[in-house]
Scaffold this motif. Structure first.
Motif, short mmCIF file in Angstrom:
data_model
loop_
_atom_site.label_atom_id
_atom_site.label_comp_id
_atom_site.label_asym_id
_atom_site.label_seq_id
_atom_site.Cartn_x
_atom_site.Cartn_y
_atom_site.Cartn_z
N ASP A 82 59.37 -36.85 24.81
CA ASP A 82 60.01 -36.50 23.22
C ASP A 82 59.24 -37.51 22.23
OD1 ASP A 82 61.38 -36.02 21.32
OD2 ASP A 82 63.20 -36.67 21.74
N SER A 83 58.29 -36.60 21.56
CA SER A 83 57.77 -37.24 20.38
C SER A 83 58.13 -37.15 19.18
CB SER A 83 56.25 -36.73 20.56
OG SER A 83 56.10 -35.40 20.04
N SER A 84 59.34 -36.85 18.93
CA SER A 84 60.09 -36.73 17.71
C SER A 84 60.21 -38.13 17.08
CB SER A 84 61.35 -36.04 17.75
OG SER A 84 62.39 -37.19 18.46
N GLU A 85 60.53 -38.13 15.82
CA GLU A 85 60.42 -39.46 15.04
C GLU A 85 61.86 -40.15 15.48
OE1 GLU A 85 58.17 -41.12 12.96
OE2 GLU A 85 56.80 -39.73 13.71
N ALA A 86 62.86 -39.34 15.42
CA ALA A 86 64.11 -39.89 15.95
C ALA A 86 64.01 -40.70 17.30
CB ALA A 86 65.36 -38.88 16.07
N ALA A 87 63.20 -39.96 18.36
CA ALA A 87 63.04 -40.65 19.70
C ALA A 87 62.26 -42.02 19.50
CB ALA A 87 62.28 -39.66 20.55
N LYS A 88 61.13 -41.84 18.60
CA LYS A 88 60.29 -43.00 18.52
C LYS A 88 61.17 -44.15 17.89
CE LYS A 88 56.08 -40.48 17.97
NZ LYS A 88 54.99 -40.15 16.73
N ALA A 89 62.00 -43.84 16.98
CA ALA A 89 62.78 -44.84 16.18
C ALA A 89 63.85 -45.52 17.38
CB ALA A 89 63.58 -44.44 15.18
N GLU A 90 64.60 -44.66 18.12
CA GLU A 90 65.19 -44.84 19.18
C GLU A 90 64.71 -45.83 20.18
OE1 GLU A 90 68.75 -43.43 22.13
OE2 GLU A 90 67.75 -42.02 21.27
N LEU A 91 63.54 -45.76 20.48
CA LEU A 91 62.76 -46.23 21.59
C LEU A 91 62.37 -47.72 20.84
CD1 LEU A 91 61.17 -46.65 24.14
CD2 LEU A 91 59.36 -45.57 23.21
N LYS A 93 63.86 -49.31 18.64
CA LYS A 93 65.32 -50.09 18.43
C LYS A 93 65.62 -50.60 20.03
CE LYS A 93 70.04 -49.73 17.50
NZ LYS A 93 71.18 -48.99 16.70
N LEU A 94 65.32 -49.87 21.16
CA LEU A 94 65.73 -50.38 22.31
C LEU A 94 64.79 -51.45 22.74
CD1 LEU A 94 66.52 -47.13 24.37
CD2 LEU A 94 68.21 -48.93 23.71
N PHE A 95 63.56 -51.36 22.75
CA PHE A 95 62.67 -52.30 23.01
C PHE A 95 62.70 -53.44 22.27
CE2 PHE A 95 58.51 -54.18 22.63
CZ PHE A 95 58.12 -54.52 23.67
N LEU A 96 62.91 -53.44 21.05
CA LEU A 96 63.11 -54.66 20.20
C LEU A 96 64.43 -55.57 20.57
CD1 LEU A 96 62.15 -53.79 16.42
CD2 LEU A 96 61.03 -55.26 18.31
N SER A 97 65.57 -54.76 21.31
CA SER A 97 66.63 -55.48 21.54
C SER A 97 66.32 -56.13 22.88
CB SER A 97 67.58 -54.52 22.23
OG SER A 97 67.30 -53.59 23.17
N PHE A 98 65.20 -56.19 23.54
CA PHE A 98 64.55 -57.05 24.67
C PHE A 98 63.82 -58.20 24.16
CE2 PHE A 98 66.10 -53.22 27.17
CZ PHE A 98 66.48 -53.82 28.32
N VAL A 99 63.54 -58.22 23.08
CA VAL A 99 62.63 -59.50 22.77
C VAL A 99 63.34 -60.32 21.67
CG1 VAL A 99 60.40 -58.20 22.94
CG2 VAL A 99 61.59 -58.03 20.69
#
Length: 99
Positions: A82-91, A93-99
């Protein structure tokens, strides 16, 4: 993992890990659960502070490693298709929650 049907989010595919990856993640989570139980027990019983901190650090590392395994699998399965902007933003956000 099952489909996410919480309000405000689109349903995502279930997380399907290869058996070896799933077993490793589950083992890390079970290890973290045991270490967290040891921390709680030590706090309840007035345990040695070095023991409490060592177990807490080990629990944190086990959770981090399991999280990275699940995050990488989730990125591959749920977001690369899913290359949509919403999917990128969600990804992000999730990634940053681990750092």
């Amino acid at each position: 993992m099952t489909k996410d049907t919480t309000a405000g989010s689109a349903a995502t595919p279930s997380l399907q890990l290869p058996p070896t990856q799933a077993r490793a993640a589950r083992n890390r989570l079970a290890r973290a659960q045991g270490q967290l139980a040891a921390v709680i027990r030590a706090l309840d019983e007035g345990g040695d502070c070095r023991h409490v901190l060592t177990q807490l650090a080990a629990c944190s590392r086990a959770l981090d490693r399991a999280g990275i395994t699940l995050l990488s699998a989730g990125m591959e399965q749920c977001y690369l298709s899913d290359s949509s902007e919403a999917a990128k933003a969600e990804l992000e956000k999730l990634f940053l929650s681990f750092v």
